[in-house]
Write a protein that holds these residues in place. Structure first.
Motif, PDB file in Angstrom:
ATOM      1  N   ASN A  58     -33.114 -38.092  27.340  1.00  0.00           N
ATOM      2  CA  ASN A  58     -34.164 -37.712  28.288  1.00  0.00           C
ATOM      3  C   ASN A  58     -34.392 -36.208  28.320  1.00  0.00           C
ATOM      4  O   ASN A  58     -34.678 -35.627  29.382  1.00  0.00           O
ATOM      5  N   VAL A  59     -34.244 -35.563  27.168  1.00  0.00           N
ATOM      6  CA  VAL A  59     -34.450 -34.119  27.085  1.00  0.00           C
ATOM      7  C   VAL A  59     -35.944 -33.853  26.942  1.00  0.00           C
ATOM      8  O   VAL A  59     -36.604 -34.414  26.063  1.00  0.00           O
ATOM      9  N   LYS A  60     -36.472 -32.985  27.818  1.00  0.00           N
ATOM     10  CA  LYS A  60     -37.915 -32.778  27.810  1.00  0.00           C
ATOM     11  C   LYS A  60     -38.268 -31.510  28.570  1.00  0.00           C
ATOM     12  O   LYS A  60     -37.458 -30.949  29.315  1.00  0.00           O
ATOM     13  N   LEU A  61     -39.507 -31.082  28.358  1.00  0.00           N
ATOM     14  CA  LEU A  61     -40.118 -30.057  29.186  1.00  0.00           C
ATOM     15  C   LEU A  61     -40.825 -30.775  30.329  1.00  0.00           C
ATOM     16  O   LEU A  61     -41.775 -31.524  30.104  1.00  0.00           O
ATOM     17  N   GLN A  62     -40.347 -30.575  31.537  1.00  0.00           N
ATOM     18  CA  GLN A  62     -40.926 -31.241  32.700  1.00  0.00           C
ATOM     19  C   GLN A  62     -41.884 -30.286  33.387  1.00  0.00           C
ATOM     20  O   GLN A  62     -41.478 -29.258  33.930  1.00  0.00           O
ATOM     21  N   PRO A  63     -43.189 -30.586  33.357  1.00  0.00           N
ATOM     22  CA  PRO A  63     -44.174 -29.607  33.836  1.00  0.00           C
ATOM     23  C   PRO A  63     -44.172 -29.444  35.341  1.00  0.00           C
ATOM     24  O   PRO A  63     -43.807 -30.348  36.098  1.00  0.00           O
ATOM     25  N   PHE A  64     -44.556 -28.264  35.785  1.00  0.00           N
ATOM     26  CA  PHE A  64     -44.877 -28.015  37.184  1.00  0.00           C
ATOM     27  C   PHE A  64     -46.018 -27.011  37.211  1.00  0.00           C
ATOM     28  O   PHE A  64     -46.296 -26.314  36.234  1.00  0.00           O
ATOM     29  N   GLY A  65     -46.651 -26.922  38.344  1.00  0.00           N
ATOM     30  CA  GLY A  65     -47.736 -25.951  38.420  1.00  0.00           C
ATOM     31  C   GLY A  65     -48.686 -26.289  39.553  1.00  0.00           C
ATOM     32  O   GLY A  65     -48.489 -27.236  40.310  1.00  0.00           O
ATOM     33  N   PRO A  66     -49.736 -25.460  39.630  1.00  0.00           N
ATOM     34  CA  PRO A  66     -50.011 -24.358  38.705  1.00  0.00           C
ATOM     35  C   PRO A  66     -49.143 -23.125  38.982  1.00  0.00           C
ATOM     36  O   PRO A  66     -48.895 -22.803  40.128  1.00  0.00           O
ATOM     37  N   PHE A  67     -48.700 -22.492  37.914  1.00  0.00           N
ATOM     38  CA  PHE A  67     -47.953 -21.244  38.026  1.00  0.00           C
ATOM     39  C   PHE A  67     -48.884 -20.043  37.911  1.00  0.00           C
ATOM     40  O   PHE A  67     -48.754 -19.055  38.636  1.00  0.00           O
ATOM     41  N   GLY A  68     -49.823 -20.107  36.999  1.00  0.00           N
ATOM     42  CA  GLY A  68     -50.711 -18.987  36.744  1.00  0.00           C
ATOM     43  C   GLY A  68     -50.656 -18.590  35.277  1.00  0.00           C
ATOM     44  O   GLY A  68     -49.995 -19.235  34.456  1.00  0.00           O
ATOM     45  N   ARG A  69     -51.349 -17.536  34.953  1.00  0.00           N
ATOM     46  CA  ARG A  69     -51.483 -17.123  33.565  1.00  0.00           C
ATOM     47  C   ARG A  69     -50.158 -16.630  32.983  1.00  0.00           C
ATOM     48  O   ARG A  69     -49.341 -16.031  33.672  1.00  0.00           O
ATOM     49  N   GLY A  70     -50.000 -16.867  31.699  1.00  0.00           N
ATOM     50  CA  GLY A  70     -48.932 -16.220  30.966  1.00  0.00           C
ATOM     51  C   GLY A  70     -49.377 -14.823  30.550  1.00  0.00           C
ATOM     52  O   GLY A  70     -50.560 -14.472  30.596  1.00  0.00           O
TER      53      GLY A  70
ATOM     54  N   PRO B 158     -55.454 -17.054  37.768  1.00  0.00           N
ATOM     55  CA  PRO B 158     -56.580 -17.194  36.844  1.00  0.00           C
ATOM     56  C   PRO B 158     -57.798 -16.408  37.345  1.00  0.00           C
ATOM     57  O   PRO B 158     -58.048 -16.313  38.549  1.00  0.00           O
ATOM     58  N   ASN B 159     -58.493 -15.817  36.419  1.00  0.00           N
ATOM     59  CA  ASN B 159     -59.716 -15.065  36.711  1.00  0.00           C
ATOM     60  C   ASN B 159     -59.484 -13.834  37.582  1.00  0.00           C
ATOM     61  O   ASN B 159     -60.431 -13.317  38.196  1.00  0.00           O
ATOM     62  N   ALA B 160     -58.239 -13.373  37.666  1.00  0.00           N
ATOM     63  CA  ALA B 160     -57.982 -12.130  38.398  1.00  0.00           C
ATOM     64  C   ALA B 160     -58.678 -10.976  37.677  1.00  0.00           C
ATOM     65  O   ALA B 160     -58.768 -10.959  36.445  1.00  0.00           O
ATOM     66  N   PRO B 161     -59.204 -10.002  38.409  1.00  0.00           N
ATOM     67  CA  PRO B 161     -59.892  -8.887  37.756  1.00  0.00           C
ATOM     68  C   PRO B 161     -58.924  -8.053  36.937  1.00  0.00           C
ATOM     69  O   PRO B 161     -57.714  -8.035  37.185  1.00  0.00           O
ATOM     70  N   GLU B 162     -59.464  -7.350  35.964  1.00  0.00           N
ATOM     71  CA  GLU B 162     -58.643  -6.459  35.160  1.00  0.00           C
ATOM     72  C   GLU B 162     -58.047  -5.357  36.029  1.00  0.00           C
ATOM     73  O   GLU B 162     -58.641  -4.926  37.012  1.00  0.00           O
ATOM     74  N   THR B 163     -56.867  -4.928  35.637  1.00  0.00           N
ATOM     75  CA  THR B 163     -56.210  -3.824  36.336  1.00  0.00           C
ATOM     76  C   THR B 163     -56.289  -2.566  35.477  1.00  0.00           C
ATOM     77  O   THR B 163     -56.661  -2.618  34.303  1.00  0.00           O
ATOM     78  N   ILE B 164     -55.937  -1.455  36.067  1.00  0.00           N
ATOM     79  CA  ILE B 164     -55.686  -0.262  35.274  1.00  0.00           C
ATOM     80  C   ILE B 164     -54.334  -0.457  34.579  1.00  0.00           C
ATOM     81  O   ILE B 164     -53.385  -0.913  35.217  1.00  0.00           O
ATOM     82  N   PRO B 165     -54.219  -0.170  33.298  1.00  0.00           N
ATOM     83  CA  PRO B 165     -52.919  -0.310  32.643  1.00  0.00           C
ATOM     84  C   PRO B 165     -51.833   0.435  33.410  1.00  0.00           C
ATOM     85  O   PRO B 165     -51.996   1.609  33.769  1.00  0.00           O
ATOM     86  N   GLY B 166     -50.752  -0.261  33.699  1.00  0.00           N
ATOM     87  CA  GLY B 166     -49.630   0.327  34.421  1.00  0.00           C
ATOM     88  C   GLY B 166     -48.408   0.405  33.530  1.00  0.00           C
ATOM     89  O   GLY B 166     -48.048  -0.583  32.878  1.00  0.00           O
ATOM     90  N   VAL B 167     -47.767   1.563  33.480  1.00  0.00           N
ATOM     91  CA  VAL B 167     -46.614   1.779  32.601  1.00  0.00           C
ATOM     92  C   VAL B 167     -45.477   2.386  33.420  1.00  0.00           C
ATOM     93  O   VAL B 167     -45.674   3.392  34.116  1.00  0.00           O
ATOM     94  N   THR B 168     -44.306   1.767  33.339  1.00  0.00           N
ATOM     95  CA  THR B 168     -43.098   2.327  33.947  1.00  0.00           C
ATOM     96  C   THR B 168     -42.327   3.069  32.872  1.00  0.00           C
ATOM     97  O   THR B 168     -42.046   2.507  31.808  1.00  0.00           O
ATOM     98  N   ILE B 169     -41.992   4.333  33.139  1.00  0.00           N
ATOM     99  CA  ILE B 169     -41.330   5.154  32.121  1.00  0.00           C
ATOM    100  C   ILE B 169     -39.992   5.674  32.638  1.00  0.00           C
ATOM    101  O   ILE B 169     -39.719   5.668  33.843  1.00  0.00           O
ATOM    102  N   ALA B 170     -39.159   6.113  31.710  1.00  0.00           N
ATOM    103  CA  ALA B 170     -37.848   6.660  32.065  1.00  0.00           C
ATOM    104  C   ALA B 170     -38.010   7.817  33.041  1.00  0.00           C
ATOM    105  O   ALA B 170     -38.870   8.678  32.873  1.00  0.00           O
TER     106      ALA B 170
END
Length: 541
Positions: A96-108, A261-273
């Motif tokens: 019984n090994v399987k991927l058991q779905p759940f959702g909605p989670f949202g976009r990957g 889903p359909n969330a507006p684009e963001t400004i690119p965000g970068v975390t740096i050292a």
């Protein structure tokens, strides 16, 4: 992990009992049964022999990290890792090994390419940094001047209007970066473990606190944040740089955008050292120019359905009853999710392999659950518990609720197991005390009545099921690896992993073969959803 600490289980125990005879049957175990707890030492020997002499736990680790890491929920790495786990456990003879779905989670979401160079009057600096999850890409390779701007009020926005187009923005003041005089890696001392054993009446009794998604402001703060975000988009800011927590090149990175889903684009965000952020900021404060060359390529994946990985070893005379073991399968993305939580997933998979390979008879069915969406709020395990056992909001029990003998979870990194958090379950203490004796010489000696939060056993505990998290040595978990770019295979302690798989397999075996299911606390009161979410299981990350 944003902290949401649960109240003591003894306080929760004041909740009402329901379902009469069913509740009494599964809640209490006679004292005589506790006193007569049997430990099959021959079976423990077989488990140790397989787990120590023929371990495959590090091989599993390498597949989950080097090949299929990182595993941000619904990312390609997450899905490929799930397919591999199903194939691998099926090859061991699990059913019984399987991927058991759940959702909605949202976009990957996945980062496909990142590069950043800062050019100062003193020369060029290759910057250590990582895009924040669920943020947008740059328009190919871009270049712009770095600007530091404090934008905390509407007046600040007015001051900077028309001045930020094509800029790379820094908005965070520099923090102190202390020297690391204390070792980053630690094991529990005897005194610390004794302290953990002591009862306390403090709310939120220890262990790691609950973990959650990144905090969202409320009221006026949230409204201003939205206004500022739109202002920066209208201004044409190229990217926003944030100093990461950590130091010495270790960067802790999380999310910065929406998975909806359909969330507006963001400004690119970068975390740096933080050290690189500090150099850029101090140069700007001297009115010296800093030029940023940056390329961020991220991809969104639209399928909102996610999954848990499940599989079983069938039981014999009590096959309709189930023992579960589990760990969260997802990770963040700057490392490969080694200590958080390929370590737990690999230990649980190895425990299943040990039990299957040893040929030991299991009276109850043993089921593994590798959970998705833990980092965003225990989503996978909570949905599984709701679908299978009970609705936390109403405490309406399903038939399977009375058939779960116990659930065991690992999610505190690579450190050796030193004991068990009992979640306020007094009745299970003498049982676990007996079960720990064969592992005293491995350093497992501690039971604490305290709760610990922030991971998937809470979903089970929240509906009155006996769900437990093991006490583990911290090693480098909070100081270096948890959600960081250093969460890599090399930070895993092989000896600890072998021990952990053997201990988990043994506890699962003993649970599967007891005459009774593990003792339970009284059922908690219903917890109606607040703002669309139940409140009882805590949040994870």
């Amino acid at each position: 992990m944003r902290m949401a600490i649960r109240q003591r289980a003894l306080q929760n125990a004041r909740g009402t009992l329901v379902a009469g005879a069913l509740a009494l049957a599964v809640t209490f175990v006679p004292v005589s049964a506790q006193q007569a707890e049997r430990v099959d030492l021959n079976a423990i020997y077989q488990i140790k022999d397989e787990g120590f002499q023929r371990s495959r736990v590090m091989e599993i680790m390498s597949w989950l990290t080097d090949v299929y890491g990182p595993r941000l929920t619904n990312s390609p790495g997450f899905r490929k890792a799930g397919d591999w786990a199903v194939k691998e456990m099926t090859s061991w003879g699990l059913v019984n090994v399987k991927l058991q779905p759940f959702g909605p989670f949202g976009r990957g979401w996945a980062n496909d390419k990142f590069s950043m160079m800062a050019t100062t009057p003193g020369g060029s600096l290759p910057v250590i940094g990582y895009p924040q999850a669920w943020t947008s890409s740059t328009n190919g390779a871009v270049s712009g001047d770095a600007v530091f701007a404090t934008l905390d009020t509407a007046e600040d926005l007015a001051t900077w209007k028309g001045k930020l187009k094509g800029k790379v923005l820094l908005m965070t003041a520099m923090r102190e970066v202390p020297a690391l005089f204390e070792p980053q890696a630690q094991r529990y001392t005897s005194d610390q473990l004794r302290d953990l054993e002591r009862e306390t009446d403090a709310v939120g009794r220890g262990g790691r606190g609950g973990r959650g998604g990144f905090p969202v402001g409320r009221g006026g703060a949230a409204a201003f944040t939205q206004t500022r975000t739109q202002f920066l988009k209208d201004e044409g800011v190229l990217a926003i740089l944030t100093p990461g927590q950590g130091s010495g090149g270790t960067v802790f990175v999380g999310g910065g955008g929406s998975r909806e889903p359909n969330a507006p684009e963001t400004i690119p965000g970068v975390t740096i050292a933080v050290e690189h952020y500090g150099r850029i900021l101090r140069t700007l404060q001297k009115n010296q120019p800093v030029r940023i060359d940056l390329e961020v390529k991220n991809t969104f994946y639209d399928d909102p359905t996610s999954f848990n990985v499940v599989g079983e070893i069938a039981g014999t005379d009590k096959a309709d009853e189930v023992v579960m073991l589990g760990a969260h399968f997802d990770s963040w993305h700057s490392g490969t999710g080694a200590t958080d939580n390929a370590a737990g997933s690999a230990v649980m998979m190895e425990a299943m392999r040990i039990l299957k390979q040893s040929g030991l008879t299991l009276r109850r069915t043993v089921r593994i659950g590798l959970w998705g969406g833990e980092e965003q709020g225990l989503i996978g395990s909570r949905q599984y518990v709701t679908d299978t056992f009970a609705d936390r909001a109403s405490m309406t029990l399903k038939p399977a609720h009375g058939k779960l003998a116990g659930y065991f979870n690992v999610d505190n990194g690579t450190g050796a197991i030193r004991g068990v958090y009992l979640q306020g379950n007094e009745g299970v203490a003498p049982i676990f005390e007996a079960w720990m004796k064969p592992f005293n010489n491995l350093g497992m000696n501690t039971l604490t009545i305290r709760d610990t939060g922030g991971t998937d056993h809470q979903a089970f505990d929240a509906v009155g099921l006996p769900g437990f998290q093991f006490i583990q040595d911290p090693v480098e978990y909070s100081s270096r690896t948890h959600h960081s770019n250093m969460d890599l295979y090399e930070r895993i302690q092989e000896e600890d992993m072998r021990k952990n798989a053997v201990i988990v397999a043994s506890f699962v075996f003993l649970t599967a073969n007891r005459d009774q299911v593990l003792p339970r606390k009284p059922l908690p009161k219903p917890q109606p959803a607040v703002g669309g979410r139940g409140t009882g299981a805590g949040r994870g990350q």
